[in-house]
Design a protein around this motif. Structure first.
Motif, PDB file in Angstrom:
ATOM      1  N   VAL B 142       0.848  -1.200   0.000  1.00 43.31           N
ATOM      2  CA  VAL B 142       0.000   0.000   0.000  1.00 43.31           C
ATOM      3  C   VAL B 142       0.885   1.253   0.000  1.00 43.31           C
ATOM      4  O   VAL B 142       0.682   2.198  -0.764  1.00 43.31           O
ATOM      5  N   ASN B 143       1.911   1.222   0.819  1.00 42.02           N
ATOM      6  CA  ASN B 143       2.851   2.336   0.920  1.00 42.02           C
ATOM      7  C   ASN B 143       3.655   2.538  -0.353  1.00 42.02           C
ATOM      8  O   ASN B 143       3.829   3.637  -0.850  1.00 42.02           O
ATOM      9  N   GLN B 144       4.195   1.411  -0.847  1.00 42.63           N
ATOM     10  CA  GLN B 144       5.177   1.494  -1.916  1.00 42.63           C
ATOM     11  C   GLN B 144       4.561   1.790  -3.271  1.00 42.63           C
ATOM     12  O   GLN B 144       5.194   2.414  -4.122  1.00 42.63           O
ATOM     13  N   THR B 145       3.326   1.343  -3.469  1.00 43.01           N
ATOM     14  CA  THR B 145       2.667   1.642  -4.730  1.00 43.01           C
ATOM     15  C   THR B 145       2.613   3.152  -4.908  1.00 43.01           C
ATOM     16  O   THR B 145       2.753   3.673  -6.012  1.00 43.01           O
ATOM     17  N   VAL B 146       2.421   3.852  -3.780  1.00 42.75           N
ATOM     18  CA  VAL B 146       2.351   5.305  -3.843  1.00 42.75           C
ATOM     19  C   VAL B 146       3.752   5.883  -4.019  1.00 42.75           C
ATOM     20  O   VAL B 146       3.969   6.822  -4.783  1.00 42.75           O
ATOM     21  N   LEU B 147       4.725   5.295  -3.340  1.00 42.59           N
ATOM     22  CA  LEU B 147       6.101   5.808  -3.434  1.00 42.59           C
ATOM     23  C   LEU B 147       6.700   5.621  -4.828  1.00 42.59           C
ATOM     24  O   LEU B 147       7.645   6.306  -5.210  1.00 42.59           O
ATOM     25  N   ALA B 148       6.142   4.672  -5.582  1.00 44.55           N
ATOM     26  CA  ALA B 148       6.653   4.461  -6.942  1.00 44.55           C
ATOM     27  C   ALA B 148       6.419   5.685  -7.815  1.00 44.55           C
ATOM     28  O   ALA B 148       6.954   5.792  -8.909  1.00 44.55           O
ATOM     29  N   LYS B 149       5.590   6.627  -7.307  1.00 44.51           N
ATOM     30  CA  LYS B 149       5.363   7.864  -8.069  1.00 44.51           C
ATOM     31  C   LYS B 149       6.077   9.034  -7.404  1.00 44.51           C
ATOM     32  O   LYS B 149       5.783  10.197  -7.691  1.00 44.51           O
ATOM     33  N   ALA B 150       7.022   8.735  -6.502  1.00 48.42           N
ATOM     34  CA  ALA B 150       7.725   9.804  -5.787  1.00 48.42           C
ATOM     35  C   ALA B 150       8.488  10.696  -6.756  1.00 48.42           C
ATOM     36  O   ALA B 150       8.861  10.262  -7.850  1.00 48.42           O
ATOM     37  N   SER B 151       8.720  11.931  -6.339  1.00 44.79           N
ATOM     38  CA  SER B 151       9.360  12.887  -7.248  1.00 44.79           C
ATOM     39  C   SER B 151      10.833  12.599  -7.475  1.00 44.79           C
ATOM     40  O   SER B 151      11.414  13.056  -8.452  1.00 44.79           O
ATOM     41  N   TYR B 152      11.476  11.862  -6.576  1.00 44.32           N
ATOM     42  CA  TYR B 152      12.905  11.596  -6.759  1.00 44.32           C
ATOM     43  C   TYR B 152      13.098  10.335  -7.601  1.00 44.32           C
ATOM     44  O   TYR B 152      12.702   9.223  -7.185  1.00 44.32           O
ATOM     45  N   GLY B 153      13.685  10.484  -8.760  1.00 41.94           N
ATOM     46  CA  GLY B 153      13.808   9.408  -9.749  1.00 41.94           C
ATOM     47  C   GLY B 153      14.347   8.093  -9.213  1.00 41.94           C
ATOM     48  O   GLY B 153      13.703   7.045  -9.346  1.00 41.94           O
ATOM     49  N   PRO B 154      15.541   8.094  -8.586  1.00 36.95           N
ATOM     50  CA  PRO B 154      16.103   6.822  -8.123  1.00 36.95           C
ATOM     51  C   PRO B 154      15.224   6.106  -7.098  1.00 36.95           C
ATOM     52  O   PRO B 154      15.153   4.876  -7.083  1.00 36.95           O
ATOM     53  N   TYR B 155      14.527   6.877  -6.259  1.00 36.34           N
ATOM     54  CA  TYR B 155      13.629   6.265  -5.271  1.00 36.34           C
ATOM     55  C   TYR B 155      12.439   5.635  -5.988  1.00 36.34           C
ATOM     56  O   TYR B 155      12.086   4.474  -5.741  1.00 36.34           O
ATOM     57  N   ALA B 156      11.851   6.400  -6.898  1.00 37.99           N
ATOM     58  CA  ALA B 156      10.683   5.904  -7.626  1.00 37.99           C
ATOM     59  C   ALA B 156      11.040   4.644  -8.417  1.00 37.99           C
ATOM     60  O   ALA B 156      10.289   3.670  -8.423  1.00 37.99           O
ATOM     61  N   ARG B 157      12.207   4.652  -9.046  1.00 36.92           N
ATOM     62  CA  ARG B 157      12.589   3.489  -9.849  1.00 36.92           C
ATOM     63  C   ARG B 157      12.844   2.251  -8.981  1.00 36.92           C
ATOM     64  O   ARG B 157      12.460   1.140  -9.336  1.00 36.92           O
ATOM     65  N   ALA B 158      13.483   2.475  -7.831  1.00 36.47           N
ATOM     66  CA  ALA B 158      13.691   1.354  -6.906  1.00 36.47           C
ATOM     67  C   ALA B 158      12.337   0.790  -6.480  1.00 36.47           C
ATOM     68  O   ALA B 158      12.133  -0.421  -6.399  1.00 36.47           O
ATOM     69  N   MET B 159      11.378   1.698  -6.238  1.00 38.47           N
ATOM     70  CA  MET B 159      10.053   1.260  -5.779  1.00 38.47           C
ATOM     71  C   MET B 159       9.316   0.465  -6.839  1.00 38.47           C
ATOM     72  O   MET B 159       8.600  -0.492  -6.528  1.00 38.47           O
TER      73      MET B 159
END
Lengths: 100, 323, 258
Positions: B142-159
């Motif tokens: 639930v958390n990570q599906t949202v984080l996959a759209k985070a503004s920081y590229g490397p974080y979003a891609r890891a997610m």
């Protein structure tokens, strides 16, 4: 054999590129730490190819990568955008010719 | 944290441009200019997330050697292995912000850095493996599906990579629970007991209530987070209640009832005293978890040094034979 | 079943499959104990992968063993409901995991054996067995790359790692003879074309092991008294402890499904 650092060593970082299927390009998939190229390759296999589908891996020391300047992305890349003559749509073909 | 009281005109302009990019939904990449505070918040959040994956290996790792069938043993090893992989992806993402993994690991081992409070609870029976997959990985998704759209590229891609891999975690957990719930009376009791113990800690995983979450507003404005803790918690409850009903298990909350008006499941009050006690280091397993990580790190020091010494020697040998 | 297996005798084939399965189950279990406790994250992942390969192979061998036996036992019942004395693995693989040098050295010694063993087993007259061996052979080729590269790094790394690696080899050496000891089962199955010749494997094993140990700047321990017994169910004291942990949940709920 004296050890340079007292346990606080950090193996160098490697960037990993994986090819998903024959003929596909190698694409950046992430990075990892390894002491040398052989272990970087082995680790890359386990970390980034453990679910199959990868047919080839490249490992590159992160320090070997030179990146384009991000602060100057504008001047660096935009001039490429207005060279219409690089694109085929720029050129006209006489009417009546099919399958050029 | 640096005071940003006196910004140079240059920095003000950069800051405005950054905020405009965020507002336009653009992705921020490692070499882009970013406010120090944004970098700081990302390092904090991403390293906490990575630490959680790593410490999260321990409660389930505890049952690898006792898994009751070969199939379950392999799924569990593969799952705990994935957690190591996920920690690794996020550490690498954090490193793009200029912090070494060694430094982050030190912060974890010294007790300075935080990780998810859920992993400070003990795993007491095999049913905990099912419940953790179902609840804890369910909450993480639930958390990570949202984080996959985070503004920081490397974080979003890891997610994105993590979300793809993580789906099997929740499914294997729920499958274990469903099997136990329809098994012998002892198995069913084991499943119900695990659900009773893990339900409230799982709700706490989403972090303090919005009113007590000082970072949320800023993180949402910067599109690092896209939903508040309470919104995510509600989504998890809404998803999980019917899943519990489907396997004939109850959730330990007498206040749980469907609200026709809001179309959400209402739930009872969370014991925040317990949450803060665990966060502050007084959960049932805080000490054991950190000690296990410290032992692994310390016992591994000579291995890491050996590989480094070997690499140095053989690089020299290669260099001199090339000359 | 192929004709050869009937002439080799089902009991022998069953016995042989247990050896193959138990070696891998027990070693895979020992490796899995590292999960979450490895010297570095990347290595946690690598060891888990090898452990998964081995347990996967064990599942196939034990599954086929159960079918061959024909008494309704599957891989799980063979893994979880046999006593220590019924296990047929080498003593080498049941020793506690020790430090990372011990784990790597043991893995290396076994991998070289497994590599040459499976290489030949792919041509077994028992087609099912040959199929499983062939899948395992691919996996072991990677395992050996991992263990031999690491043995070289430990041997030729620091003084400490060198000493630990040498100590591990010295401790493990007396458990290597059992791999090639051979008995009537090996003879019968060898004659039937089901199992490979252990003498030939030993020669190859010795050559490869010596080569890597030398490159690792380590020395081959002098041949000593060789332990034996695992193949006939006489184990070290360690196996019982390992199994009591491994089997506890399954045995506490007999007849339950998981």
């Amino acid at each position: 054999m004296a050890d340079a650092n007292n346990g606080e060593t950090q193996w160098p970082l490697w960037e990993i590129f994986a090819q998903e299927g024959e003929g596909a390009p190698h694409e950046h998939v992430g990075s990892l730490h390894a002491p040398d190229a052989e272990l970087a390759l082995q680790n890359a296999r386990d970390v980034y190819a453990r679910r199959g589908s990868i047919v080839s891996l490249w490992v590159v020391p992160s320090v070997a990568i030179t990146a384009s300047p991000s602060d100057e992305a504008g001047p660096f890349f935009e001039p490429g955008a207005d060279k219409v003559y690089r694109h085929p749509q720029f050129y006209k073909i006489p009417r009546g010719i099919k399958g050029f | 944290m640096q005071q940003e009281a006196e910004k140079s005109p240059d920095e003000t302009a950069l800051n405005e441009r950054f905020e405009a990019r965020i507002a336009a939904g653009e992705t921020i990449e490692p070499k882009d200019w970013m406010p120090e505070r944004y970098r700081h918040q990302l390092v904090r959040m991403m390293s906490q997330h990575a630490h959680s994956e790593i410490v999260g290996m321990l409660p389930e790792g505890n049952w690898i050697t006792r898994a009751p069938s070969l199939k379950r043993k392999m799924s569990l090893i593969a799952k705990v292995q994935d957690e190591a992989g996920h920690g690794l992806y996020i550490y690498c993402g954090t490193e793009t912000l200029g912090v070494d993994r060694a430094e982050l690991v030190d912060q974890l081992l010294s007790g300075k850095a935080k990780y998810s409070s859920i992993f400070n609870y003990p795993t007491l029976t095999w049913a905990d493996m099912g419940t953790i997959g179902w609840f804890v990985d369910g909450a993480a998704i639930v958390n990570q599906t949202v984080l996959a759209k985070a503004s920081y590229g490397p974080y979003a891609r890891a997610m994105i990579r993590i979300c793809k891999e993580e789906n099997f975690h929740k499914k294997q957990g729920y499958e274990i629970i469903a099997t136990l719930a329809s098994g012998t009376p002892a198995q069913k009791a084991m499943a119900q007991d695990a659900v009773n113990r893990w339900w409230w800690p799982s709700l706490m995983m989403f972090g303090p209530s919005d009113a007590d979450s000082p970072n949320t507003a800023e993180l949402i404005r910067w599109r690092v987070k896209r939903k508040t803790n309470d919104e995510l918690r509600q989504r998890f409850v809404d998803l999980t209640v019917p899943q519990a009903q489907a396997v004939g298990l109850t959730l330990p909350d007498p206040a749980l009832r469907y609200n026709d008006e809001t179309q959400h499941w209402d739930f009872g009050p969370i014991d925040w005293d317990e949450f803060w006690a665990v966060v502050k280091g007084n959960g049932p397993c805080n000490r054991e978890r950190l000690q296990a990580r410290r032992d692994a790190h310390e016992n591994g020091a000579w291995v890491r040094e050996a590989a480094e010494a070997y690499a140095a020697k053989h690089q020299r040998a290669q260099a001199s034979s090339a000359a | 079943m192929t004709e050869t297996t009937s002439s080799a005798g089902n009991d022998d084939v069953f016995e042989y499959l247990l050896r193959l399965g138990d070696d891998r189950l027990v070693l895979g279990h020992r490796l899995s104990e590292w999960c979450g406790h490895g010297p570095i994250l990347e290595e946690d992942i690598a060891l888990a992968n090898i452990s998964l390969d081995l347990i996967g192979q064990a599942t196939l061998y034990l599954g086929l063993a159960g079918e061959t036996e024909g008494k309704g036992r599957d891989a799980d019942s063979l893994a979880y409901f046999r006593e220590g004395v019924e296990f047929r693995n080498l003593q080498l693989v049941e020793l506690p995991k020790g430090d990372f040098a011990f784990t790597i050295a043991r893995q290396f010694l076994f991998d070289v054996f497994s590599l040459h063993h499976l290489e030949q087993l792919q041509r077994s007259a028992n087609k099912e067995l040959a199929g499983i061996a062939s899948k395992g052979y691919k996996e072991v080729r990677y395992h050996i790359r991992h263990s031999s590269e690491w043995l070289q790094r430990l041997g030729d790394g620091t003084t400490e790692s060198h000493n630990r690696a040498q100590k591990a080899l010295d401790e493990l050496w007396r458990f290597t003879g059992e791999m090639f000891a051979g008995d009537d089962v090996d003879k019968q199955l060898g004659a039937a074309g089901v199992a490979p010749d252990l003498d030939e494997i030993q020669t190859k094993w010795r050559a490869m092991v010596s080569d890597v140990i030398q490159r690792a700047t380590l020395s081959i321990p002098s041949d000593t008294f060789m332990m034996a017994g695992g193949r006939s169910g006489r184990h070290t004291e360690h196996l019982g402890h390992m199994l009591s942990e491994m089997q506890i949940v399954a045995r506490s709920h007999p007849g339950a499904a998981w």
